[in-house]
Scaffold this motif. Structure first.
Motif, mmCIF file in Angstrom:
data_model
loop_
_atom_site.group_PDB
_atom_site.id
_atom_site.type_symbol
_atom_site.label_atom_id
_atom_site.label_comp_id
_atom_site.label_asym_id
_atom_site.label_seq_id
_atom_site.Cartn_x
_atom_site.Cartn_y
_atom_site.Cartn_z
ATOM 1 N N ARG A 140 4.365 6.909 11.710
ATOM 2 C CA ARG A 140 3.539 6.558 10.547
ATOM 3 C C ARG A 140 2.148 6.183 11.022
ATOM 4 N NH1 ARG A 140 6.338 7.868 5.888
ATOM 5 N NH2 ARG A 140 8.506 7.358 6.206
ATOM 6 N N THR A 141 1.148 6.523 10.219
ATOM 7 C CA THR A 141 -0.227 6.179 10.546
ATOM 8 C C THR A 141 -0.795 5.262 9.466
ATOM 9 O OG1 THR A 141 -2.413 7.051 11.075
ATOM 10 C CG2 THR A 141 -1.190 8.220 9.398
ATOM 11 N N ASP A 142 -1.745 4.444 9.830
ATOM 12 C CA ASP A 142 -2.383 3.552 8.858
ATOM 13 C C ASP A 142 -3.620 4.232 8.276
ATOM 14 O OD1 ASP A 142 -3.764 3.462 11.218
ATOM 15 O OD2 ASP A 142 -4.174 1.317 11.143
ATOM 16 N N TRP A 143 -3.392 5.246 7.448
ATOM 17 C CA TRP A 143 -4.476 6.052 6.890
ATOM 18 C C TRP A 143 -5.481 5.205 6.114
ATOM 19 C CZ3 TRP A 143 -5.224 5.960 1.691
ATOM 20 C CH2 TRP A 143 -4.161 5.519 0.915
ATOM 21 N N TRP A 144 -5.042 4.093 5.582
ATOM 22 C CA TRP A 144 -5.941 3.262 4.792
ATOM 23 C C TRP A 144 -7.049 2.650 5.650
ATOM 24 C CZ3 TRP A 144 -0.812 2.545 5.654
ATOM 25 C CH2 TRP A 144 -0.468 1.532 6.541
ATOM 26 N N ASN A 145 -6.850 2.584 6.968
ATOM 27 C CA ASN A 145 -7.888 2.081 7.866
ATOM 28 C C ASN A 145 -8.841 3.174 8.337
ATOM 29 O OD1 ASN A 145 -7.109 -0.616 7.851
ATOM 30 N ND2 ASN A 145 -5.585 -0.261 9.452
ATOM 31 N N THR A 146 -8.491 4.442 8.119
ATOM 32 C CA THR A 146 -9.325 5.539 8.599
ATOM 33 C C THR A 146 -9.906 6.394 7.484
ATOM 34 O OG1 THR A 146 -7.386 6.937 8.848
ATOM 35 C CG2 THR A 146 -8.073 5.677 10.780
ATOM 36 N N ILE A 147 -9.299 6.403 6.309
ATOM 37 C CA ILE A 147 -9.757 7.228 5.190
ATOM 38 C C ILE A 147 -10.009 6.314 3.995
ATOM 39 C CG2 ILE A 147 -9.161 9.131 3.644
ATOM 40 C CD1 ILE A 147 -7.257 10.150 5.795
ATOM 41 N N LYS A 148 -11.186 6.416 3.387
ATOM 42 C CA LYS A 148 -11.498 5.549 2.257
ATOM 43 C C LYS A 148 -10.741 5.943 0.992
ATOM 44 C CE LYS A 148 -16.000 4.433 4.017
ATOM 45 N NZ LYS A 148 -16.419 3.105 4.027
ATOM 46 N N ARG A 149 -10.580 7.242 0.756
ATOM 47 C CA ARG A 149 -9.858 7.725 -0.421
ATOM 48 C C ARG A 149 -8.945 8.865 -0.027
ATOM 49 N NH1 ARG A 149 -12.847 8.319 -6.017
ATOM 50 N NH2 ARG A 149 -11.249 9.898 -6.045
ATOM 51 N N ALA A 150 -7.793 8.922 -0.655
ATOM 52 C CA ALA A 150 -6.885 10.035 -0.415
ATOM 53 C C ALA A 150 -7.323 11.217 -1.272
ATOM 54 C CB ALA A 150 -5.454 9.638 -0.765
ATOM 55 N N PRO A 151 -7.505 12.398 -0.687
ATOM 56 C CA PRO A 151 -7.865 13.578 -1.469
ATOM 57 C C PRO A 151 -6.752 13.942 -2.447
ATOM 58 C CG PRO A 151 -8.093 13.997 0.887
ATOM 59 C CD PRO A 151 -7.421 12.674 0.728
ATOM 60 N N VAL A 152 -7.131 14.451 -3.607
ATOM 61 C CA VAL A 152 -6.156 14.857 -4.622
ATOM 62 C C VAL A 152 -5.283 15.973 -4.070
ATOM 63 C CG1 VAL A 152 -5.885 15.849 -6.917
ATOM 64 C CG2 VAL A 152 -7.697 14.190 -6.489
ATOM 65 N N GLY A 153 -3.977 15.832 -4.223
ATOM 66 C CA GLY A 153 -3.032 16.864 -3.817
ATOM 67 C C GLY A 153 -2.840 17.002 -2.317
ATOM 68 N N CYS A 154 -3.176 15.981 -1.552
ATOM 69 C CA CYS A 154 -3.094 16.089 -0.093
ATOM 70 C C CYS A 154 -1.674 15.906 0.438
ATOM 71 C CB CYS A 154 -4.035 15.105 0.575
ATOM 72 S SG CYS A 154 -3.559 13.404 0.295
ATOM 73 N N GLY A 155 -0.767 15.379 -0.356
ATOM 74 C CA GLY A 155 0.606 15.220 0.112
ATOM 75 C C GLY A 155 0.822 13.941 0.886
ATOM 76 N N ASP A 156 1.627 14.016 1.917
ATOM 77 C CA ASP A 156 2.025 12.863 2.720
ATOM 78 C C ASP A 156 0.918 12.479 3.704
ATOM 79 O OD1 ASP A 156 3.275 10.964 4.240
ATOM 80 O OD2 ASP A 156 4.973 12.215 4.793
ATOM 81 N N LEU A 157 0.307 11.337 3.504
ATOM 82 C CA LEU A 157 -0.785 10.890 4.372
ATOM 83 C C LEU A 157 -0.333 10.024 5.537
ATOM 84 C CD1 LEU A 157 -3.512 9.876 1.789
ATOM 85 C CD2 LEU A 157 -3.507 11.850 3.283
ATOM 86 N N ILE A 158 0.876 9.542 5.490
ATOM 87 C CA ILE A 158 1.262 8.570 6.508
ATOM 88 C C ILE A 158 2.209 9.108 7.571
ATOM 89 C CG2 ILE A 158 0.845 6.593 5.030
ATOM 90 C CD1 ILE A 158 3.853 6.421 4.583
ATOM 91 N N SER A 159 2.863 10.230 7.322
ATOM 92 C CA SER A 159 3.790 10.782 8.309
ATOM 93 C C SER A 159 3.057 11.717 9.263
ATOM 94 C CB SER A 159 4.918 11.551 7.631
ATOM 95 O OG SER A 159 5.696 10.679 6.853
ATOM 96 N N VAL A 160 3.238 11.482 10.559
ATOM 97 C CA VAL A 160 2.668 12.341 11.599
ATOM 98 C C VAL A 160 3.835 12.974 12.343
ATOM 99 C CG1 VAL A 160 1.231 12.445 13.665
ATOM 100 C CG2 VAL A 160 0.666 10.832 11.826
ATOM 101 N N GLU A 161 3.869 14.307 12.374
ATOM 102 C CA GLU A 161 4.955 15.033 13.021
ATOM 103 C C GLU A 161 4.666 15.208 14.507
ATOM 104 O OE1 GLU A 161 7.583 19.021 12.125
ATOM 105 O OE2 GLU A 161 5.500 18.976 11.472
#
Length: 86
Positions: free
Chosen positions: A47-68
């Motif tokens: 899992r990544t802490d996307w909230w510390n690196t991205i100000k807004r989640a793009p519409v329709g971007c899917g899963d922002l926290i799982s890194v494969e």
């Protein structure tokens, strides 16, 4: 790609990966050399802490926290053996 030997350190560099139809790594191209996957790959997610690196989640971007992640053991294959489409 992680290169391991008794006297080498793992490498963290981008590689091109060819996958099977089921989504499992089949071959890796690193620095112009093609390596075949030689053993069953290890697969996991972190899992990544996307909230510390991205100000807004793009519409329709899917899963922002799982890194494969995939860990593979590879072996050198002859350059004449296909895989030209990587």
């Amino acid at each position: 790609m992680a290169a391991t030997a008794s006297n080498s350190k793992p490498l963290d560099t981008p590689v091109e990966v060819r996958f099977t139809a089921k989504g499992v790594p089949l071959a890796v191209r690193h620095d112009g050399t093609i390596w075949a996957v030689a053993a069953e790959p290890v697969h996991w997610f972190t899992r990544t802490d996307w909230w510390n690196t991205i100000k807004r989640a793009p519409v329709g971007c899917g899963d922002l926290i799982s890194v494969e992640h995939w860990q593979v053991q590879v072996r050198f294959i002859c350059p004449q053996v296909g895989f030209t489409g990587m």
